[in-house]
Design an enzyme around this catalytic site. Structure first.
Site, short mmCIF file in Angstrom:
data_model
loop_
_atom_site.label_atom_id
_atom_site.label_comp_id
_atom_site.label_asym_id
_atom_site.label_seq_id
_atom_site.Cartn_x
_atom_site.Cartn_y
_atom_site.Cartn_z
N VAL A 196 5.61 50.82 -88.44
CA VAL A 196 6.48 51.43 -87.42
C VAL A 196 5.66 51.99 -86.26
CG1 VAL A 196 8.25 51.98 -89.14
CG2 VAL A 196 6.44 53.65 -88.69
N ASP A 197 4.34 51.61 -86.22
CA ASP A 197 3.42 52.28 -85.28
C ASP A 197 3.29 51.59 -83.93
OD1 ASP A 197 0.75 51.05 -87.44
OD2 ASP A 197 1.68 50.03 -85.73
N HIS A 210 11.17 47.86 -90.20
CA HIS A 210 11.46 49.24 -90.56
C HIS A 210 11.59 50.17 -89.36
CE1 HIS A 210 9.46 48.27 -94.69
NE2 HIS A 210 10.71 47.84 -94.64
N CYS A 268 9.71 64.76 -77.10
CA CYS A 268 8.23 64.85 -76.98
C CYS A 268 7.92 65.29 -75.55
CB CYS A 268 7.54 63.57 -77.38
SG CYS A 268 7.60 62.22 -76.24
N GLY A 288 -2.30 43.09 -95.54
CA GLY A 288 -2.32 44.56 -95.56
C GLY A 288 -1.06 45.20 -96.09
N THR A 289 -0.44 44.55 -97.08
CA THR A 289 0.75 45.16 -97.68
C THR A 289 0.63 45.13 -99.19
OG1 THR A 289 3.17 45.04 -97.92
CG2 THR A 289 2.02 42.96 -97.51
N ASN A 344 -6.01 41.14 -98.43
CA ASN A 344 -5.90 42.51 -98.93
C ASN A 344 -7.10 42.77 -99.82
OD1 ASN A 344 -5.22 44.93 -100.27
ND2 ASN A 344 -3.03 44.45 -100.13
N PRO A 345 -7.86 43.87 -99.58
CA PRO A 345 -9.01 44.14 -100.46
C PRO A 345 -8.60 44.32 -101.92
CG PRO A 345 -9.07 45.55 -98.50
CD PRO A 345 -7.74 44.87 -98.51
N ALA A 394 -8.63 43.22 -93.22
CA ALA A 394 -8.02 42.30 -92.24
C ALA A 394 -8.83 42.23 -90.95
CB ALA A 394 -6.59 42.78 -91.94
C1 BV8 Z 1 17.12 49.18 -99.09
C2 BV8 Z 1 9.66 53.35 -92.63
C3 BV8 Z 1 19.39 49.05 -99.78
C4 BV8 Z 1 9.61 54.83 -92.85
C5 BV8 Z 1 9.49 52.37 -94.85
C6 BV8 Z 1 14.20 46.85 -105.76
C7 BV8 Z 1 13.43 47.44 -106.74
C8 BV8 Z 1 13.01 48.77 -106.64
C9 BV8 Z 1 13.37 49.53 -105.52
C10 BV8 Z 1 14.13 48.94 -104.56
C11 BV8 Z 1 14.55 47.63 -104.66
N1 BV8 Z 1 15.30 47.33 -103.56
C12 BV8 Z 1 15.37 48.41 -102.78
C13 BV8 Z 1 14.65 49.41 -103.37
C14 BV8 Z 1 14.44 50.75 -102.85
C15 BV8 Z 1 13.34 50.77 -101.79
C16 BV8 Z 1 12.03 50.25 -102.31
O1 BV8 Z 1 11.67 49.11 -102.03
N2 BV8 Z 1 11.30 51.09 -102.99
C17 BV8 Z 1 9.95 50.71 -103.40
C18 BV8 Z 1 9.07 51.96 -103.44
C19 BV8 Z 1 10.01 50.01 -104.72
N3 BV8 Z 1 13.76 50.02 -100.64
C20 BV8 Z 1 14.56 50.60 -99.73
O2 BV8 Z 1 15.03 51.71 -99.89
C21 BV8 Z 1 14.88 49.79 -98.49
N4 BV8 Z 1 16.31 49.85 -98.28
O3 BV8 Z 1 16.78 48.41 -99.93
O4 BV8 Z 1 18.43 49.54 -98.85
C22 BV8 Z 1 20.68 49.32 -99.16
C23 BV8 Z 1 21.51 48.23 -98.87
C24 BV8 Z 1 22.74 48.48 -98.33
C25 BV8 Z 1 23.15 49.78 -98.04
C26 BV8 Z 1 22.30 50.87 -98.31
C27 BV8 Z 1 21.05 50.63 -98.88
C28 BV8 Z 1 14.25 50.41 -97.28
C29 BV8 Z 1 12.74 50.27 -97.36
C30 BV8 Z 1 12.10 50.74 -96.05
C31 BV8 Z 1 11.47 52.10 -96.27
N5 BV8 Z 1 10.76 52.50 -95.05
N6 BV8 Z 1 8.91 52.71 -93.70
C32 BV8 Z 1 8.25 55.38 -92.52
O5 BV8 Z 1 7.32 54.61 -92.21
O6 BV8 Z 1 8.15 56.62 -92.57
S1 BV8 Z 1 8.55 51.67 -96.06
C33 BV8 Z 1 6.91 52.10 -95.90
O7 BV8 Z 1 6.27 51.36 -96.94
C34 BV8 Z 1 6.21 51.63 -94.63
O8 BV8 Z 1 7.01 50.87 -93.75
C35 BV8 Z 1 5.13 50.73 -95.21
O9 BV8 Z 1 4.72 49.75 -94.34
C36 BV8 Z 1 5.91 50.17 -96.32
C37 BV8 Z 1 5.31 49.26 -97.31
O10 BV8 Z 1 4.11 49.71 -97.63
P1 BV8 Z 1 2.88 48.81 -97.14
O11 BV8 Z 1 3.06 48.47 -95.70
O12 BV8 Z 1 2.70 47.70 -98.09
O13 BV8 Z 1 1.74 49.84 -97.19
P2 BV8 Z 1 0.99 50.35 -98.49
O14 BV8 Z 1 0.28 51.61 -98.12
O15 BV8 Z 1 1.94 50.33 -99.64
O16 BV8 Z 1 -0.10 49.23 -98.80
C38 BV8 Z 1 -1.17 49.05 -97.89
C39 BV8 Z 1 -1.96 47.89 -98.44
O17 BV8 Z 1 -2.99 47.60 -97.50
C40 BV8 Z 1 -2.66 48.20 -99.76
O18 BV8 Z 1 -2.37 47.16 -100.67
C41 BV8 Z 1 -4.15 48.22 -99.41
O19 BV8 Z 1 -4.93 47.64 -100.43
C42 BV8 Z 1 -4.18 47.35 -98.18
N7 BV8 Z 1 -5.26 47.64 -97.24
C43 BV8 Z 1 -5.88 48.83 -97.00
N8 BV8 Z 1 -6.79 48.66 -96.02
C44 BV8 Z 1 -6.73 47.36 -95.63
C45 BV8 Z 1 -5.75 46.70 -96.40
N9 BV8 Z 1 -5.46 45.40 -96.25
C46 BV8 Z 1 -6.14 44.72 -95.31
N10 BV8 Z 1 -7.09 45.27 -94.53
C47 BV8 Z 1 -7.40 46.59 -94.66
N11 BV8 Z 1 -8.36 47.13 -93.88
#
Ligand code: BV8
Length: 236
Positions: free
Chosen positions: A86-87, A102, A123, A177-178, A203-204, A221
């Protein structure tokens, strides 16, 4: 098609959500902060957390990964970049064909009507003051909230449909990166694989997608993407 997550912005100094010990979520539970109920119960806490993130992001610049992806789009005009982030750093790097699944943290909206609220209301002079969220001009009980999709909130249906269409149509799907756990974003890769796309993960760390990937790069990345794009721009 390219799907990016918080890891792509890690090298711009923006903390990821999982996967390393100084990540945002390691200090908070997602459900403490990024949900509508958390905002309604603790508007000042949630608003202040977002203002803190906005200050981080306002000082961040696109890193080599963002810039390489913008160059990749020049080489492959049919490319679609779908981001969970979202950045706004992909736009800042020059990516044109972008889907923000998102939302975008640098926009605010009324928490009652979801109508946009002008940045001058929340802001002042480019600062991101913490404290109570400003009142909304759209509803007597409305407050300003970030224009992002919270956990438990549905994604914009048109945005999601565009991302699904891209997953069903692509020949190569890059997951970069996800942690591949947040839905429905995480399912886009499996949709692409089911229609025969080649899956490339950068992804590392291992993720639930790793076992499905045709190619795995356990590198940051910002390190590997410039090399990949260089090779595409100047095939030997
Ligand atoms: C919805 C905005 C339904 C806010 C975000 C099924 C099963 C279980 C749960 C659910 C499911 N379906 C839905 C859910 C619930 C939930 C969900 O998925 N929960 C998860 C925890 C399991 N989903 C929802 O609630 C979604 N809505 O399904 O609604 C609905 C339908 C009808 C009516 C009503 C409702 C909404 C999801 C959106 C949430 N909002 N962001 C904010 O940013 O404040 S999500 C948030 O997590 C960010 O957007 C982030 O991007 C996102 C995902 O995380 P990642 O991007 O993957 O980031 P993360 O830190 O996890 O990983 C980083 C990776 O990078 C790591 O692996 C690391 O190793 C790697 N890395 C690190 N450095 C590097 C690198 N890779 C490469 N290079 C590097 N240098």
């Amino acid at each position: 098609m390219v799907m990016t997550g918080a890891g792509v912005s890690a090298e711009s100094g923006i903390a990821t959500f999982r996967g390393d010990d100084d990540s945002i979520w390691s200090r908070f539970s997602p459900h403490e902060l990024a949900t509508e109920s958390a905002f309604v119960q603790h508007p000042e806490r949630v608003w202040s957390w977002y203002q803190w993130r906005r200050r981080q992001i306002a000082q961040a610049t696109p890193n080599a990964a963002h810039l390489a992806l913008a160059r990749l789009e020049q080489c492959v005009p049919s490319m679609t970049l779908v981001t969970q982030n979202v950045d706004g750093l992909h736009q800042a790097a020059g990516t044109q064909n972008l889907i923000e699944l998102h939302g975008n943290i640098m926009r605010s909206k009324c928490h009652m009507t979801h109508k946009p609220i002008d940045p001058s209301d929340w802001c002042p002079d480019g600062q991101y003051p913490e404290g109570k969220p400003p009142a909304s001009p759209h509803h007597p009980k409305g407050l300003a909230r970030p224009d992002v999709v919270w956990f438990g909130e549905a994604l914009d249906s048109i945005t999601l449909d565009r991302a699904v269409a891209s997953s069903l149509d692509c020949e190569v799907f890059f997951s970069i990166g996800t942690s591949a756990v947040v839905e429905p974003a995480a399912s886009l890769a499996t949709m692409a694989r089911q229609q025969g796309a080649c899956i490339v993960e950068i992804n590392p760390q291992h993720t639930p997608l790793s076992m499905l990937a045709d190619y795995l790069f356990h590198n940051p990345a910002g390190q590997i993407l410039p090399l990949l794009v260089e090779h595409l721009e100047h095939p030997h």
